[in-house]
Design an enzyme around this catalytic site. Structure first.
Site, PDB file in Angstrom:
ATOM      1  N   ASP A   1       8.637 -26.077  75.737  1.00  0.00           N
ATOM      2  CA  ASP A   1       7.466 -26.549  76.488  1.00  0.00           C
ATOM      3  C   ASP A   1       7.417 -28.065  76.613  1.00  0.00           C
ATOM      4  OD1 ASP A   1       6.686 -23.868  76.647  1.00  0.00           O
ATOM      5  OD2 ASP A   1       5.593 -24.008  74.758  1.00  0.00           O
ATOM      6  N   GLU A   2       8.583 -28.680  76.694  1.00  0.00           N
ATOM      7  CA  GLU A   2       8.649 -30.145  76.816  1.00  0.00           C
ATOM      8  C   GLU A   2       8.430 -30.597  78.261  1.00  0.00           C
ATOM      9  OE1 GLU A   2      11.163 -28.237  75.680  1.00  0.00           O
ATOM     10  OE2 GLU A   2      11.607 -28.792  73.596  1.00  0.00           O
TER      11      GLU A   2
ATOM     12  N   LYS B   1      10.560 -28.924  80.818  1.00  0.00           N
ATOM     13  CA  LYS B   1      11.882 -28.700  81.426  1.00  0.00           C
ATOM     14  C   LYS B   1      11.767 -28.269  82.884  1.00  0.00           C
ATOM     15  CE  LYS B   1      12.681 -25.664  78.212  1.00  0.00           C
ATOM     16  NZ  LYS B   1      11.557 -25.893  77.301  1.00  0.00           N
TER      17      LYS B   1
ATOM     18  N   ASN C   1      11.014 -14.967  78.014  1.00  0.00           N
ATOM     19  CA  ASN C   1      10.185 -15.623  76.982  1.00  0.00           C
ATOM     20  C   ASN C   1       9.865 -17.059  77.414  1.00  0.00           C
ATOM     21  OD1 ASN C   1      12.942 -16.229  76.684  1.00  0.00           O
ATOM     22  ND2 ASN C   1      12.876 -16.387  74.465  1.00  0.00           N
TER      23      ASN C   1
ATOM     24  N   GLY D   1       8.536 -20.092  79.751  1.00  0.00           N
ATOM     25  CA  GLY D   1       7.416 -20.240  80.678  1.00  0.00           C
ATOM     26  C   GLY D   1       7.467 -21.650  81.209  1.00  0.00           C
ATOM     27  N   HIS D   2       7.809 -21.799  82.481  1.00  0.00           N
ATOM     28  CA  HIS D   2       7.988 -23.125  83.069  1.00  0.00           C
ATOM     29  C   HIS D   2       6.967 -23.310  84.185  1.00  0.00           C
ATOM     30  CE1 HIS D   2      12.494 -22.733  81.745  1.00  0.00           C
ATOM     31  NE2 HIS D   2      11.669 -22.823  80.732  1.00  0.00           N
TER      32      HIS D   2
ATOM     33  N   GLN E   1      13.518 -22.767  76.060  1.00  0.00           N
ATOM     34  CA  GLN E   1      13.167 -23.043  74.660  1.00  0.00           C
ATOM     35  C   GLN E   1      13.584 -24.472  74.261  1.00  0.00           C
ATOM     36  OE1 GLN E   1      14.916 -19.623  75.134  1.00  0.00           O
ATOM     37  NE2 GLN E   1      12.846 -19.215  75.804  1.00  0.00           N
TER      38      GLN E   1
ATOM     39  N   SER F   1       2.664 -37.035  84.892  1.00  0.00           N
ATOM     40  CA  SER F   1       1.666 -36.010  85.233  1.00  0.00           C
ATOM     41  C   SER F   1       2.413 -34.722  85.541  1.00  0.00           C
ATOM     42  CB  SER F   1       0.818 -36.445  86.442  1.00  0.00           C
ATOM     43  OG  SER F   1       1.238 -35.783  87.628  1.00  0.00           O
TER      44      SER F   1
HETATM   45  P1  GDP Z   1       8.799 -26.046  79.850  1.00  0.00           P
HETATM   46  O1  GDP Z   1       8.708 -24.733  79.175  1.00  0.00           O
HETATM   47  O2  GDP Z   1       9.642 -27.018  79.087  1.00  0.00           O
HETATM   48  O3  GDP Z   1       9.202 -25.955  81.293  1.00  0.00           O
HETATM   49  O4  GDP Z   1       7.337 -26.659  79.821  1.00  0.00           O
HETATM   50  P2  GDP Z   1       5.969 -25.899  80.193  1.00  0.00           P
HETATM   51  O5  GDP Z   1       5.874 -25.785  81.672  1.00  0.00           O
HETATM   52  O6  GDP Z   1       5.818 -24.664  79.380  1.00  0.00           O
HETATM   53  O7  GDP Z   1       4.914 -26.917  79.596  1.00  0.00           O
HETATM   54  C1  GDP Z   1       4.801 -28.212  80.055  1.00  0.00           C
HETATM   55  C2  GDP Z   1       3.386 -28.389  80.624  1.00  0.00           C
HETATM   56  O8  GDP Z   1       3.130 -29.762  80.793  1.00  0.00           O
HETATM   57  C3  GDP Z   1       3.200 -27.772  81.998  1.00  0.00           C
HETATM   58  O9  GDP Z   1       1.885 -27.338  82.117  1.00  0.00           O
HETATM   59  C4  GDP Z   1       3.469 -28.931  82.935  1.00  0.00           C
HETATM   60  O10 GDP Z   1       2.790 -28.792  84.178  1.00  0.00           O
HETATM   61  C5  GDP Z   1       2.905 -30.066  82.160  1.00  0.00           C
HETATM   62  N1  GDP Z   1       3.569 -31.372  82.353  1.00  0.00           N
HETATM   63  C6  GDP Z   1       4.894 -31.647  82.569  1.00  0.00           C
HETATM   64  N2  GDP Z   1       5.100 -32.978  82.591  1.00  0.00           N
HETATM   65  C7  GDP Z   1       3.893 -33.551  82.384  1.00  0.00           C
HETATM   66  C8  GDP Z   1       3.464 -34.916  82.269  1.00  0.00           C
HETATM   67  O11 GDP Z   1       4.238 -35.851  82.347  1.00  0.00           O
HETATM   68  N3  GDP Z   1       2.130 -35.117  82.040  1.00  0.00           N
HETATM   69  C9  GDP Z   1       1.248 -34.096  81.921  1.00  0.00           C
HETATM   70  N4  GDP Z   1      -0.024 -34.380  81.673  1.00  0.00           N
HETATM   71  N5  GDP Z   1       1.625 -32.804  82.016  1.00  0.00           N
HETATM   72  C10 GDP Z   1       2.921 -32.551  82.241  1.00  0.00           C
HETATM   73  P1  IMO Z   2      10.082 -22.503  77.123  1.00  0.00           P
HETATM   74  O1  IMO Z   2      11.345 -22.269  77.895  1.00  0.00           O
HETATM   75  C1  IMO Z   2       7.947 -22.363  73.355  1.00  0.00           C
HETATM   76  C2  IMO Z   2       9.006 -19.142  70.584  1.00  0.00           C
HETATM   77  C3  IMO Z   2       7.974 -18.073  70.332  1.00  0.00           C
HETATM   78  C4  IMO Z   2       8.304 -17.740  68.883  1.00  0.00           C
HETATM   79  C5  IMO Z   2       9.817 -17.824  68.850  1.00  0.00           C
HETATM   80  C6  IMO Z   2      10.539 -16.500  69.000  1.00  0.00           C
HETATM   81  O2  IMO Z   2       8.839 -22.302  77.901  1.00  0.00           O
HETATM   82  O3  IMO Z   2      10.143 -23.813  76.423  1.00  0.00           O
HETATM   83  P2  IMO Z   2      10.948 -14.915  71.100  1.00  0.00           P
HETATM   84  O4  IMO Z   2       9.984 -14.190  71.981  1.00  0.00           O
HETATM   85  O5  IMO Z   2      11.850 -15.845  71.827  1.00  0.00           O
HETATM   86  O6  IMO Z   2      11.710 -13.994  70.193  1.00  0.00           O
HETATM   87  O7  IMO Z   2      10.013 -15.802  70.127  1.00  0.00           O
HETATM   88  O8  IMO Z   2      10.179 -18.676  69.926  1.00  0.00           O
HETATM   89  N1  IMO Z   2       9.350 -19.349  72.011  1.00  0.00           N
HETATM   90  C7  IMO Z   2       8.950 -20.406  72.725  1.00  0.00           C
HETATM   91  N2  IMO Z   2       8.142 -21.432  72.408  1.00  0.00           N
HETATM   92  N3  IMO Z   2       8.532 -22.319  74.580  1.00  0.00           N
HETATM   93  C8  IMO Z   2       9.358 -21.309  74.907  1.00  0.00           C
HETATM   94  O9  IMO Z   2      10.068 -21.310  76.042  1.00  0.00           O
HETATM   95  C9  IMO Z   2       9.580 -20.277  73.974  1.00  0.00           C
HETATM   96  N4  IMO Z   2      10.312 -19.137  73.988  1.00  0.00           N
HETATM   97  C10 IMO Z   2      10.174 -18.591  72.773  1.00  0.00           C
HETATM   98  O10 IMO Z   2       6.663 -18.581  70.475  1.00  0.00           O
HETATM   99  O11 IMO Z   2       7.792 -18.742  68.043  1.00  0.00           O
HETATM  100 MG    MG Z   3       7.285 -23.403  78.519  1.00  0.00          MG
END
Ligand code: GDP
Ligand code: IMO
Ligand code: MG
Length: 431
Positions: A13-14, A16, A38, A40-41, A225, A416
């Site tokens: 959830d960085e 990506k 698993n 979520g982007h 992940q 953002s």
């Molecule tokens: P991923 O799993 O690495 O693709 O990241 P996620 O989408 O799960 O989580 C990142 C969250 O931060 C999402 O809701 C994005 O819309 C949001 N996001 C990404 N970059 C930024 C940023 O620079 N600032 C803010 N405030 N939100 C961001």
């Molecule tokens: P993205 O791509 C954050 C975590 C789960 C749990 C562990 C094992 O959005 O960064 P699993 O269902 O894979 O066997 O769960 O890994 N986990 C994540 N945490 N972002 C994810 O993906 C994740 N995918 C799995 O919360 O702790």
């Molecule tokens: Mg994510």
């Protein structure tokens, strides 16, 4: 011209998805190489929100996108996600999406097992906090050499044999968890029903990639992940069941290691994690609440609140090493706006000893206490900044200190959720 691999450098959830979407207009092809739905982007384009789990983020820009052999594919989920994204106006045809013929499938028995195990985990520390998507059980069947693969969908006879093999392994397990035995006819019928919806996308994708690379096309590898969820390098057993590090981009898509190119680590300006497991810098105070609410730290898949804490430079420095990170994309700097002072973890104290890395033992990881240095915050807004020179002096100092501590330069800066609120410092495709 380098290919580029995008990997999460923390616990996922960085951001990506946002960065892959932004970079994909510079690429000819986007490839997922591990994990499954698993992931979520979240992508935000002109205020419109796209939530992807299994589809490579390249599809939103219409880039040819591959689900590689290292991914575990839930075919019912895939069809549902294609329908959902098409309903948002994105066309997904076999010209855009290719699914590797040797990827393994997630079957309905896998999430059932995942969820039943988590529910039955009563001993302290035995619950992982998985996404419940069947990822672990599907990879177990893959390495156990009994998985049904995408290519098997073309043959009813092969499916029957493979279902029988699965029953021999799964029925005793299911009985132990109070689940009914597998109904082989029902499972076969489900697979035969979904097969014609998947088969048009199926390709020997290693070959598609080989031809593309030979033709000088630029490939973007999209990790899911993060490094500390990696099954080898992460906070085991609180990890996912695949290798998430950049090395997997080669094996999980069927190319050689030199083809991976530039490794871009995605790094959040603070730390979050979802699910169970050690997290030395976790905050339970008002700063934790600030990060969670301003950063909107809620899981895309499961709706769970993400645990939040200060930036852990020790963790990210380790990530730079195990991934071979050439540069980072620093995201969510704007979430730190308004905090008076900021802390960065520069070491751990574990049982009276100082560490400049995270040791492998779970006991040590759980006992690690962060050693912080404090940096002055900024009161100005960085939200939506599109130029490095627009940043307040203290934000620049924070970025420079992060670079110094982790031993990698910032190539991109995100301010953002919007696609274009991204500052390019150096182009990863230029190597
Ligand atoms: P991923 O799993 O690495 O693709 O990241 P996620 O989408 O799960 O989580 C990142 C969250 O931060 C999402 O809701 C994005 O819309 C949001 N996001 C990404 N970059 C930024 C940023 O620079 N600032 C803010 N405030 N939100 C961001
Ligand atoms: P993205 O791509 C954050 C975590 C789960 C749990 C562990 C094992 O959005 O960064 P699993 O269902 O894979 O066997 O769960 O890994 N986990 C994540 N945490 N972002 C994810 O993906 C994740 N995918 C799995 O919360 O702790
Ligand atoms: Mg994510």
């Amino acid at each position: 011209m380098a290919n580029v691999a995008v990997v999460g450098a923390q616990w996922g959830d960085e951001g990506k998805g946002k960065i892959v979407d932004w970079l994909s207009n510079r690429a000819d092809m986007v490839v997922r190489f591990q994990g499954g739905h698993n992931a979520g982007h979240t992508l935000v384009v002109d205020g419109k929100v796209y939530k992807l789990a299994l589809l490579p983020s390249g599809v939103v820009q219409g880039k040819p996108s591959i689900i590689g052999n290292g991914v575990v594919v839930d075919p019912w989920h895939l069809v549902g996600e294609i329908e959902k994204i098409e309903a948002q106006g994105i066309a997904i045809s076999p010209d855009v999406l290719m699914v590797s013929d040797n990827a393994c499938l997630i079957l309905p028995i896998h999430p059932a097992l995942d969820v039943a195990r988590e529910a039955a985990a009563s001993a302290p520390g035995s619950r992982i906090g998985t996404t419940g998507r069947g990822i672990g059980p599907a990879y177990e069947d893959k390495v156990g050499r009994r998985a049904i693969r995408v290519c098997d969908l073309a043959s009813e006879e092969d499916l029957k044999v493979k279902i029988d093999r699965l029953r021999a392994h799964h029925d005793p397990l299911r009985a132990g968890l109070g689940l009914e035995p597998i109904d082989p006819e029902a499972l076969l019928a489900q697979l035969m029903d979904i097969a014609p919806k998947i088969l048009p996308y199926v390709q020997p994708t290693w070959r598609v990639l080989d031809q593309a690379i030979r033709a000088g096309k630029r490939v973007l590898f999209e990790g899911a992940q993060g490094a500390f969820l990696d099954v080898d390098h992460g906070t085991y057993p609180y990890v996912t069941s695949s290798n998430t590090v950049a090395g997997q981009a080669a094996a999980g898509s069927g190319i050689g290691p030199r083809g991976v190119g530039y490794v871009l680590g995605i790094v959040k300006a603070y730390t979050t994690r979802v699910g169970e497991g050690p997290f030395a810098c976790e905050l339970f105070d008002e700063v934790g609440t600030h990060l969670s609410t301003v950063g909107r730290e809620v899981g895309v898949n499961t709706g769970r609140s993400r645990r939040c804490g200060w930036f852990d430079a020790v963790l990210v420095r380790q990530s730079v090493a195990i991934n071979g990170i050439d540069g980072i994309a620093l995201t969510k700097l704007d979430v730190l706006d308004g905090l008076k002072e900021l802390k960065i973890c520069v070491g751990y104290r574990i049982d009276g000893e100082t560490f400049d890395y995270l040791p492998s033992s779970l006991r040590a990881q759980a006992a690690a206490e962060p050693i912080y240095e404090t940096i002055e915050g900024w009161s100005e807004s960085t939200q939506g900044a599109r130029s490095f020179k627009d940043l307040p002096a203290n934000a620049v100092k924070y970025v420079r200190r992060v670079e110094e501590l982790i031993g990698a330069p910032v190539a991109l800066l995100s301010t953002s959720p919007e696609r274009d609120d991204t500052i390019l410092m150096r182009d990863p495709f230029q190597g």
